[in-house]
Each structure stands twice: as structure tokens, then as C-alpha cells.
Scaffold this motif. Structure first.
Motif, PDB file in Angstrom:
ATOM      1  N   SER B  62      28.158  52.553  33.161  1.00 35.36           N
ATOM      2  CA  SER B  62      27.616  53.250  34.329  1.00 35.36           C
ATOM      3  C   SER B  62      28.262  52.692  35.578  1.00 35.36           C
ATOM      4  CB  SER B  62      26.095  53.068  34.398  1.00 35.36           C
ATOM      5  OG  SER B  62      25.770  51.757  34.857  1.00 35.36           O
ATOM      6  N   ASP B  63      27.987  53.333  36.713  1.00 42.45           N
ATOM      7  CA  ASP B  63      28.579  52.848  37.971  1.00 42.45           C
ATOM      8  C   ASP B  63      27.912  51.573  38.469  1.00 42.45           C
ATOM      9  OD1 ASP B  63      26.995  55.402  40.074  1.00 42.45           O
ATOM     10  OD2 ASP B  63      26.159  53.808  38.819  1.00 42.45           O
ATOM     11  N   ARG B  64      26.947  51.072  37.725  1.00 43.79           N
ATOM     12  CA  ARG B  64      26.384  49.763  38.076  1.00 43.79           C
ATOM     13  C   ARG B  64      27.320  48.626  37.646  1.00 43.79           C
ATOM     14  NH1 ARG B  64      22.622  48.035  35.430  1.00 43.79           N
ATOM     15  NH2 ARG B  64      22.520  49.501  33.660  1.00 43.79           N
ATOM     16  N   PHE B  65      28.249  48.971  36.779  1.00 36.80           N
ATOM     17  CA  PHE B  65      29.185  47.977  36.253  1.00 36.80           C
ATOM     18  C   PHE B  65      30.517  48.087  37.001  1.00 36.80           C
ATOM     19  CE2 PHE B  65      27.357  46.353  32.206  1.00 36.80           C
ATOM     20  CZ  PHE B  65      26.211  47.123  32.174  1.00 36.80           C
ATOM     21  N   SER B  66      31.041  46.953  37.420  1.00 40.81           N
ATOM     22  CA  SER B  66      32.358  46.927  38.030  1.00 40.81           C
ATOM     23  C   SER B  66      33.026  45.609  37.675  1.00 40.81           C
ATOM     24  CB  SER B  66      32.259  47.090  39.553  1.00 40.81           C
ATOM     25  OG  SER B  66      31.544  46.003  40.117  1.00 40.81           O
ATOM     26  N   ALA B  67      34.338  45.576  37.813  1.00 41.17           N
ATOM     27  CA  ALA B  67      35.075  44.349  37.519  1.00 41.17           C
ATOM     28  C   ALA B  67      36.300  44.297  38.403  1.00 41.17           C
ATOM     29  CB  ALA B  67      35.463  44.280  36.044  1.00 41.17           C
ATOM     30  N   GLU B  68      36.713  43.081  38.666  1.00 38.62           N
ATOM     31  CA  GLU B  68      37.955  42.898  39.396  1.00 38.62           C
ATOM     32  C   GLU B  68      38.692  41.702  38.827  1.00 38.62           C
ATOM     33  OE1 GLU B  68      37.174  42.212  43.519  1.00 38.62           O
ATOM     34  OE2 GLU B  68      36.435  40.187  43.198  1.00 38.62           O
ATOM     35  N   ARG B  69      39.974  41.688  39.117  1.00 37.94           N
ATOM     36  CA  ARG B  69      40.808  40.567  38.703  1.00 37.94           C
ATOM     37  C   ARG B  69      41.730  40.237  39.863  1.00 37.94           C
ATOM     38  NH1 ARG B  69      45.152  40.191  33.676  1.00 37.94           N
ATOM     39  NH2 ARG B  69      45.188  37.910  33.558  1.00 37.94           N
ATOM     40  N   THR B  70      41.778  38.990  40.210  1.00 38.34           N
ATOM     41  CA  THR B  70      42.581  38.575  41.362  1.00 38.34           C
ATOM     42  C   THR B  70      43.660  37.591  40.936  1.00 38.34           C
ATOM     43  OG1 THR B  70      40.970  36.832  41.837  1.00 38.34           O
ATOM     44  CG2 THR B  70      40.701  38.920  42.998  1.00 38.34           C
ATOM     45  N   GLY B  71      44.816  37.721  41.565  1.00 40.21           N
ATOM     46  CA  GLY B  71      45.913  36.801  41.292  1.00 40.21           C
ATOM     47  C   GLY B  71      46.412  36.874  39.864  1.00 40.21           C
ATOM     48  N   GLY B  72      46.106  37.982  39.194  1.00 40.40           N
ATOM     49  CA  GLY B  72      46.528  38.124  37.807  1.00 40.40           C
ATOM     50  C   GLY B  72      45.896  37.105  36.885  1.00 40.40           C
ATOM     51  N   SER B  73      44.773  36.530  37.342  1.00 42.86           N
ATOM     52  CA  SER B  73      44.162  35.473  36.546  1.00 42.86           C
ATOM     53  C   SER B  73      42.666  35.735  36.357  1.00 42.86           C
ATOM     54  CB  SER B  73      44.408  34.114  37.186  1.00 42.86           C
ATOM     55  OG  SER B  73      43.843  33.080  36.426  1.00 42.86           O
ATOM     56  N   VAL B  74      41.855  35.072  37.155  1.00 45.65           N
ATOM     57  CA  VAL B  74      40.403  35.116  36.977  1.00 45.65           C
ATOM     58  C   VAL B  74      39.865  36.537  37.159  1.00 45.65           C
ATOM     59  CG1 VAL B  74      38.215  34.342  37.950  1.00 45.65           C
ATOM     60  CG2 VAL B  74      40.112  32.734  37.701  1.00 45.65           C
ATOM     61  N   SER B  75      38.887  36.863  36.315  1.00 47.86           N
ATOM     62  CA  SER B  75      38.229  38.166  36.430  1.00 47.86           C
ATOM     63  C   SER B  75      36.724  37.965  36.572  1.00 47.86           C
ATOM     64  CB  SER B  75      38.525  39.018  35.210  1.00 47.86           C
ATOM     65  OG  SER B  75      37.820  40.251  35.266  1.00 47.86           O
ATOM     66  N   THR B  76      36.105  38.865  37.326  1.00 43.37           N
ATOM     67  CA  THR B  76      34.658  38.858  37.494  1.00 43.37           C
ATOM     68  C   THR B  76      34.107  40.209  37.106  1.00 43.37           C
ATOM     69  OG1 THR B  76      34.841  37.302  39.339  1.00 43.37           O
ATOM     70  CG2 THR B  76      32.767  38.491  39.109  1.00 43.37           C
ATOM     71  N   ILE B  79      27.401  43.259  37.426  1.00 44.44           N
ATOM     72  CA  ILE B  79      26.422  44.268  37.032  1.00 44.44           C
ATOM     73  C   ILE B  79      25.372  44.315  38.143  1.00 44.44           C
ATOM     74  CG2 ILE B  79      24.856  45.105  35.263  1.00 44.44           C
ATOM     75  CD1 ILE B  79      26.211  43.159  33.298  1.00 44.44           C
ATOM     76  N   GLN B  80      25.245  45.480  38.749  1.00 38.64           N
ATOM     77  CA  GLN B  80      24.268  45.651  39.830  1.00 38.64           C
ATOM     78  C   GLN B  80      22.977  46.228  39.267  1.00 38.64           C
ATOM     79  OE1 GLN B  80      26.847  48.194  42.316  1.00 38.64           O
ATOM     80  NE2 GLN B  80      26.802  46.560  43.851  1.00 38.64           N
ATOM     81  N   ARG B  81      21.888  45.850  39.908  1.00 39.83           N
ATOM     82  CA  ARG B  81      20.564  46.405  39.554  1.00 39.83           C
ATOM     83  C   ARG B  81      20.378  46.371  38.033  1.00 39.83           C
ATOM     84  NH1 ARG B  81      23.279  49.761  42.588  1.00 39.83           N
ATOM     85  NH2 ARG B  81      23.406  51.404  40.990  1.00 39.83           N
ATOM     86  N   THR B  82      20.430  45.178  37.483  1.00 36.36           N
ATOM     87  CA  THR B  82      20.400  45.027  36.026  1.00 36.36           C
ATOM     88  C   THR B  82      19.179  45.685  35.407  1.00 36.36           C
ATOM     89  OG1 THR B  82      19.382  42.854  36.330  1.00 36.36           O
ATOM     90  CG2 THR B  82      21.764  42.916  35.919  1.00 36.36           C
ATOM     91  N   GLN B  83      19.398  46.190  34.215  1.00 36.70           N
ATOM     92  CA  GLN B  83      18.356  46.818  33.409  1.00 36.70           C
ATOM     93  C   GLN B  83      18.215  46.038  32.101  1.00 36.70           C
ATOM     94  OE1 GLN B  83      16.642  49.621  34.649  1.00 36.70           O
ATOM     95  NE2 GLN B  83      17.814  49.075  36.486  1.00 36.70           N
ATOM     96  N   GLN B  84      17.099  46.212  31.437  1.00 32.58           N
ATOM     97  CA  GLN B  84      16.887  45.483  30.187  1.00 32.58           C
ATOM     98  C   GLN B  84      17.925  45.843  29.138  1.00 32.58           C
ATOM     99  OE1 GLN B  84      12.698  46.213  29.335  1.00 32.58           O
ATOM    100  NE2 GLN B  84      12.140  44.249  30.259  1.00 32.58           N
ATOM    101  N   GLU B  85      18.409  47.060  29.158  1.00 37.58           N
ATOM    102  CA  GLU B  85      19.416  47.445  28.165  1.00 37.58           C
ATOM    103  C   GLU B  85      20.775  46.793  28.416  1.00 37.58           C
ATOM    104  OE1 GLU B  85      17.773  49.646  30.129  1.00 37.58           O
ATOM    105  OE2 GLU B  85      19.171  51.147  30.953  1.00 37.58           O
ATOM    106  N   ASP B  86      20.916  46.101  29.556  1.00 38.67           N
ATOM    107  CA  ASP B  86      22.156  45.369  29.816  1.00 38.67           C
ATOM    108  C   ASP B  86      22.184  44.035  29.082  1.00 38.67           C
ATOM    109  OD1 ASP B  86      22.015  46.324  33.331  1.00 38.67           O
ATOM    110  OD2 ASP B  86      22.768  47.437  31.581  1.00 38.67           O
ATOM    111  N   SER B  87      21.062  43.640  28.525  1.00 36.33           N
ATOM    112  CA  SER B  87      21.007  42.375  27.788  1.00 36.33           C
ATOM    113  C   SER B  87      21.976  42.426  26.614  1.00 36.33           C
ATOM    114  CB  SER B  87      19.594  42.108  27.277  1.00 36.33           C
ATOM    115  OG  SER B  87      18.694  41.933  28.344  1.00 36.33           O
ATOM    116  N   ALA B  88      22.868  41.454  26.553  1.00 40.04           N
ATOM    117  CA  ALA B  88      23.922  41.434  25.538  1.00 40.04           C
ATOM    118  C   ALA B  88      24.747  40.164  25.743  1.00 40.04           C
ATOM    119  CB  ALA B  88      24.826  42.661  25.670  1.00 40.04           C
TER     120      ALA B  88
END
Lengths: 112, 116
Positions: B62-76, B79-88
Motif C-alpha cells: 500500500s502507499d503506507r509503505f515506502s523505501a529509499e536507498r542513499t549512496g548506493g548503500s544503506v536502505s530504509t 511504514i506509516q500509520r502501521t496496522q496489525q496486518e503489518d506485523s511480520a
């Protein structure tokens, strides 16, 4: 669509017995295929992979797998299972972007 | 370090809160992948980075999920407005190159997310 299927959700074998875990794939071209193992609370570790050449592939921890194009299979085998082999096993193949498509996983239980 | 590292190892949050999950890939690996592992759903692909760009975001649920990667290395992974179904368990993997390849993906130990 590409898919990877592991028909057996759970398998129990006795320690010292032989093991075969099944994996079937659906692809057009010759696929790349992987077997990963996940011990409880751990990440995934690669056991072995097939990408070309010999259809019998040797991996770590005494595992091997055979690629059979005619059967669309890549079954994992081990001649003698050890208690430490108890884990979850995943067969996988890369899609056209490289993301891995995983089978459902097979949980292996080893009886003493 | 020699392998893929992820932090935190465990995260407990309340429904509606935002969370950030971090992945440090193996140095020199240009491809980075996020997967999610949950009961009943198995291992699901979320997003793939080649360098800093994300040519495949098709697995983000969903659009609550996003990711980025900087410097070709670390990624973040955020998850916005987490829901119980995001548990994993959220798994990160890196490899030398992306695309259809026999390059092994090396997996981190995962972040276990629990949404109360």
C-alpha cells in the motif's frame, strides 16, 4: 506467471535417514534456481544454486539438488539427515527484475 | 561487517505509529531487496533497488509503505500509520547485481515488527 511450488509443507524424517524435498517451477527459459535454509530465528542461508551445466549440484552441509527440465523440478536431497538439519527450506527463482520468487517452504522435523 | 545487517532486530509499536527499518547491505553490492515474511503469506517481495533507484516497487502492499536507498548503500523501509496486518519479519537482501542472474542474494537476520 512464473511460479515456484513446494508440494510438501511439513516433512518428518528420522536422524540418519535420507531426505528429498520437492520443488517444481514454471518457466519458459532455463531458469536459475536456488535452495535456501532458514533455521529458527535466523535469516536465510543459501544451500546451493543451479544456473547452467551439470544438472546435479552440490551444496553446503552435504546437500545436493538435481535439475530435471523434463519434470520442471529441482529437488533437494541429503543421504543422511542430522538433527541440526531441522529447519525450513525454501526453493526460489529470480524473476525478470531479479526479485526472488519463493516456494511456500517445507518445514523439516528430524526425529531422534 | 561481513554480512547484511538490519536494525532494529525487534520493533514493537502501536497501531497508527510510523516505523523505520534499516538495512546495511554488503559493501559493493549494487542490488538490494526487501522481503516480508509472515504466517500464512510466506516470503513476499516488497521492493528492489539497483543503486539508488528502485526499478521494481511492485510488491509494496500500500502507499503506507515506502523505501529509499542513499549512496548506493544503506536502505530504509518506512511504514506509516502501521496496522496489525503489518506485523511480520522484514528481511533485507543484497547481491552483486540485479536482474535475472545466478548471483546469490545474501540475507540479513531480519527485523521482527509487532503492531499492537
Amino acid at each position: 506467471a512464473q511460479s515456484v511450488t513446494q508440494p510438501d509443507i511439513h516433512i518428518t524424517v528420522s536422524e540418519g535417514a535420507s531426505l528429498e524435498l520437492r520443488c517444481n517451477y514454471s518457466y519458459g527459459a532455463t531458469p536459475y534456481l536456488f535452495w535456501y535454509v532458514q533455521s529458527p530465528g535466523q535469516g536465510l542461508q543459501l544451500l546451493l544454486k543451479y544456473f547452467s551445466g551439470d544438472t546435479l549440484v552440490q551444496g553446503i552441509k552435504g546437500f545436493e539438488a538435481e535439475f530435471k527440465r523434463s519434470q520442471s523440478s529441482f529437488n533437494l536431497r541429503k543421504p543422511s539427515v542430522h538433527w541440526s538439519d531441522a529447519a525450513e527450506y525454501f526453493c526460489a527463482a529470480p524473476s525478470n527484475t531479479g526479485k526472488l520468487i519463493f516456494g511456500q517452504g517445507t518445514t523439516l522435523q528430524v526425529k531422534p | 561487517g561481513a554480512g547484511v545487517s538490519q536494525s532494529p532486530s525487534n520493533k514493537v509499536t502501536e497501531k497508527g505509529k510510523d516505523v523505520e527499518l534499516r538495512c546495511d547491505p554488503i559493501s559493493g553490492h549494487t542490488a538490494l531487496y526487501w522481503y516480508r515474511q509472515s504466517l500464512g503469506q510466506g516470503l513476499e517481495f516488497l521492493i528492489y533497488f539497483q543503486g539508488n533507484s528502485a526499478p521494481d516497487k511492485s510488491g509494496l502492499p500500500s502507499d503506507r509503505f515506502s523505501a529509499e536507498r542513499t549512496g548506493g548503500s544503506v536502505s530504509t523501509l518506512t511504514i506509516q500509520r502501521t496496522q496489525q496486518e503489518d506485523s511480520a519479519v522484514y528481511l533485507c537482501a543484497s547481491s552483486l547485481g540485479g536482474g535475472v542472474t545466478h548471483n546469490e542474494q545474501f540475507f540479513g537476520p531480519g527485523t521482527r515488527l509487532t503492531v499492537l
